[in-house]
Design a protein around this motif. Structure first.
Motif, short mmCIF file in Angstrom:
data_model
loop_
_atom_site.label_atom_id
_atom_site.label_comp_id
_atom_site.label_asym_id
_atom_site.label_seq_id
_atom_site.Cartn_x
_atom_site.Cartn_y
_atom_site.Cartn_z
N PRO A 79 0.74 -1.22 0.02
CA PRO A 79 -0.05 0.07 0.13
C PRO A 79 0.67 1.27 -0.10
N ASN A 80 1.97 1.05 0.45
CA ASN A 80 2.89 2.23 0.29
C ASN A 80 3.51 2.65 -0.86
N VAL A 81 3.38 1.86 -2.14
CA VAL A 81 3.88 1.89 -3.30
C VAL A 81 2.79 2.62 -4.16
N VAL A 82 3.18 3.84 -4.71
CA VAL A 82 2.47 4.48 -5.69
C VAL A 82 2.54 4.07 -7.09
N THR A 83 1.58 3.85 -7.65
CA THR A 83 1.80 3.57 -9.16
C THR A 83 0.88 4.52 -9.96
N ARG A 84 1.41 5.19 -10.98
CA ARG A 84 0.71 6.03 -11.80
C ARG A 84 0.48 5.34 -13.16
N LYS A 85 -0.66 5.93 -13.69
CA LYS A 85 -0.93 5.46 -15.13
C LYS A 85 -0.53 6.78 -16.09
N THR A 86 0.03 6.37 -17.13
CA THR A 86 0.30 7.33 -18.29
C THR A 86 -1.02 7.67 -18.87
N PRO A 87 -1.57 8.90 -19.24
CA PRO A 87 -2.40 9.25 -20.00
C PRO A 87 -2.61 8.59 -21.35
N GLY A 88 -3.78 7.99 -21.43
CA GLY A 88 -4.28 7.23 -22.62
C GLY A 88 -3.62 5.75 -22.76
N SER A 89 -3.08 5.15 -21.67
CA SER A 89 -2.94 3.67 -21.38
C SER A 89 -3.69 2.70 -20.95
N ASP A 90 -4.78 2.80 -21.32
CA ASP A 90 -5.85 1.87 -20.70
C ASP A 90 -5.77 0.50 -21.44
#
Length: 90
Positions: A79-90
């Motif tokens: 839960p301490n790791v933040v994952t980010r999505k790049t825009p348009g990567s669905d």
């Protein structure tokens, strides 16, 4: 599994240290494990050191097993790791 590693590691460490105390100071005759085997004739000190080190390693390994919790898979994320999505990567 963690408790088994902890108990076995503690007992091995206890037997190794008690065996060293028996070899050096003639204490703990009941806890002397290596002397009763007879395989290590002349190498009792080294065998007791190895037993104590293996016991400490098992106790450290029990902490590693305890941290993972025995869970695996993609849904078990820290839960301490933040994952980010790049825009348009669905």
């Amino acid at each position: 599994m963690k408790k088994i590693f902890e108990v076995v590691g503690f007992l091995l460490t206890l037997w190794g240290v008690a065996g060293l105390l028996h070899e050096w100071f003639d204490w703990f005759k009941l806890w002397q494990f290596v002397e009763k085997l007879g395989w290590f004739e002349g190498y009792e000190v080294y065998a007791n050191i190895v037993i104590a080190v293996v016991g400490v390693a098992l106790m450290i390994a029990s902490e590693r097993v305890g941290r993972s919790g025995g869970k695996s898979g993609a849904g078990d994320r820290d839960p301490n790791v933040v994952t980010r999505k790049t825009p348009g990567s669905d």
